[in-house]
Design an enzyme around this catalytic site. Structure first.
Site, mmCIF file in Angstrom:
data_model
loop_
_atom_site.group_PDB
_atom_site.id
_atom_site.type_symbol
_atom_site.label_atom_id
_atom_site.label_comp_id
_atom_site.label_asym_id
_atom_site.label_seq_id
_atom_site.Cartn_x
_atom_site.Cartn_y
_atom_site.Cartn_z
ATOM 1 N N GLY A 160 -30.056 -76.504 -46.671
ATOM 2 C CA GLY A 160 -29.551 -76.630 -45.307
ATOM 3 C C GLY A 160 -28.037 -77.041 -45.670
ATOM 4 N N GLY A 161 -27.740 -78.392 -45.258
ATOM 5 C CA GLY A 161 -26.482 -78.881 -45.325
ATOM 6 C C GLY A 161 -25.600 -78.611 -46.247
ATOM 7 C CD1 TRP A 218 -25.597 -70.980 -44.619
ATOM 8 C CD2 TRP A 218 -24.211 -69.488 -43.687
ATOM 9 N NE1 TRP A 218 -24.712 -70.515 -45.817
ATOM 10 C CE2 TRP A 218 -23.934 -69.511 -45.127
ATOM 11 C CE3 TRP A 218 -23.630 -68.764 -42.895
ATOM 12 C CZ2 TRP A 218 -23.013 -68.687 -45.513
ATOM 13 C CZ3 TRP A 218 -22.351 -67.882 -43.394
ATOM 14 C CH2 TRP A 218 -22.255 -67.869 -44.951
ATOM 15 C CE LYS A 219 -31.560 -76.384 -41.621
ATOM 16 N NZ LYS A 219 -31.941 -77.599 -41.503
ATOM 17 N N GLY A 244 -32.645 -82.559 -43.868
ATOM 18 C CA GLY A 244 -31.524 -83.246 -43.201
ATOM 19 C C GLY A 244 -31.688 -84.691 -43.030
ATOM 20 C CD GLU A 247 -37.168 -75.668 -45.304
ATOM 21 O OE1 GLU A 247 -36.244 -75.679 -46.111
ATOM 22 O OE2 GLU A 247 -37.148 -75.411 -44.228
HETATM 23 P P1 13P Z 1 -31.285 -79.932 -45.588
HETATM 24 O O1 13P Z 1 -31.142 -79.159 -47.060
HETATM 25 O O2 13P Z 1 -30.019 -80.031 -44.703
HETATM 26 O O3 13P Z 1 -32.236 -80.850 -45.707
HETATM 27 O O4 13P Z 1 -32.059 -78.588 -44.613
HETATM 28 C C1 13P Z 1 -33.408 -78.122 -45.205
HETATM 29 C C2 13P Z 1 -33.721 -76.933 -44.529
HETATM 30 O O5 13P Z 1 -34.128 -77.008 -43.339
HETATM 31 C C3 13P Z 1 -33.441 -75.483 -44.949
HETATM 32 O O6 13P Z 1 -34.130 -74.472 -44.248
#
Ligand code: 13P
Length: 251
Positions: free
Chosen positions: A235-236, A11-12, A174, A168
């Site tokens: 992430g998103g 969820w950052k 992102g 990643e």
């Molecule tokens: P996104 O799925 O938003 O590209 O982010 C990936 C991520 O950094 C998961 O740790």
């Protein structure tokens, strides 16, 4: 496929505590009855305890997004492994691209965090990945091998059971630009071979390797169909109940 597939949401720095609790409830509901896959969410530190409570009766696992290596001490701004264990958190994301590139964490620091984490009995997810420039210069494998070797320095074979690796690619995080399933598979297979060189083949075959970087409902099925993709770090698309539920229910 190594072990039980793991779908993890990072969820950052998003969501208030109330929003986190609401999303965690939805993730728990979407995970009910799933026995052939694991689901994990990593809220911001301040929401960990509340989220942990909400998913207590579900199979959803809760992780932190970073952790220090000491039990306590003069480490302003940090959280220790026992502090996480105190609220029932037993997993932690380490070496995320944003920690490395925005906050300047290098392989040595990631390794320090990782070995400390293991000593306290937490399970780390070690994130590695090349930048676009490194890929264009055909340095992907060198970078990945180095991050893996240095990140896992002094980690013993018996500790590797606890470790998850997440590939990643920085250029895919992102950006909406997901690695193709072929690109993901190629690097995942390379990581498995590198782990076999560092440890042994049976151990490498058992380590879960997640893919992260613009994972979406539209690409999860084809990514998960790759032989060396054992899960996803999202992430998103993990910030919306509906899209994460679809990703959890990959076929
Ligand atoms: P996104 O799925 O938003 O590209 O982010 C990936 C991520 O950094 C998961 O740790």
């Amino acid at each position: 496929m190594a072990g039980t597939p793991l779908i993890a949401g990072n969820w950052k720095m998003h969501l208030t505590r109330a929003e986190s609790v609401e999303l965690a409830r939805a993730v728990a509901a979407a995970s009910t009855g799933l026995t052939d896959r694991e689901v994990m969410i990593a809220p911001a530190f301040l929401s960990l305890a509340a989220v942990k409570e909400v998913v207590a009766d579900s199979p959803v696992r809760v992780a932190a997004q970073n952790v220090a290596w000491e039990k306590q001490g003069a480490f302003t701004g940090e959280i220790s492994p026992p502090m996480l264990q105190d609220i029932g958190v037993d997993m932690v994301i380490l070496g995320h691209s944003e920690r490395r590139h925005v906050f300047g964490e290098d392989d040595a620091m990631v390794n320090r965090r990782l070995t400390g984490t293991l000593q306290f009995g937490l399970s780390p997810i070690l994130c590695i990945g090349e930048t676009l420039e490194e890929r264009e210069q055909e340095k992907t494998f060198t970078v990945i091998e180095e991050q893996l070797r240095q990140g896992l320095k002094d980690v013993q074979s018996d500790q590797m059971k606890q470790v998850v690796v997440a590939y990643e690619p920085v250029w895919a995080i992102g950006t909406g630009r997901t690695a193709t399933k072929e690109q993901a598979q190629e690097v995942h297979a390379f990581i498995r071979t590198a782990l076999a060189d560092l440890y042994e083949k049976t151990l490498a075959d058992a380590v879960r390797i997640l893919y992260g970087g613009s994972v979406k409902p539209e690409n999860i099925d084809s990514l998960m169909a790759q032989p060396d993709v054992d899960g996803a770090l999202v992430g998103g698309a993990a910030l919306q109940a509906e899209s994460f539920a679809r990703i959890i229910n990959f076929t």
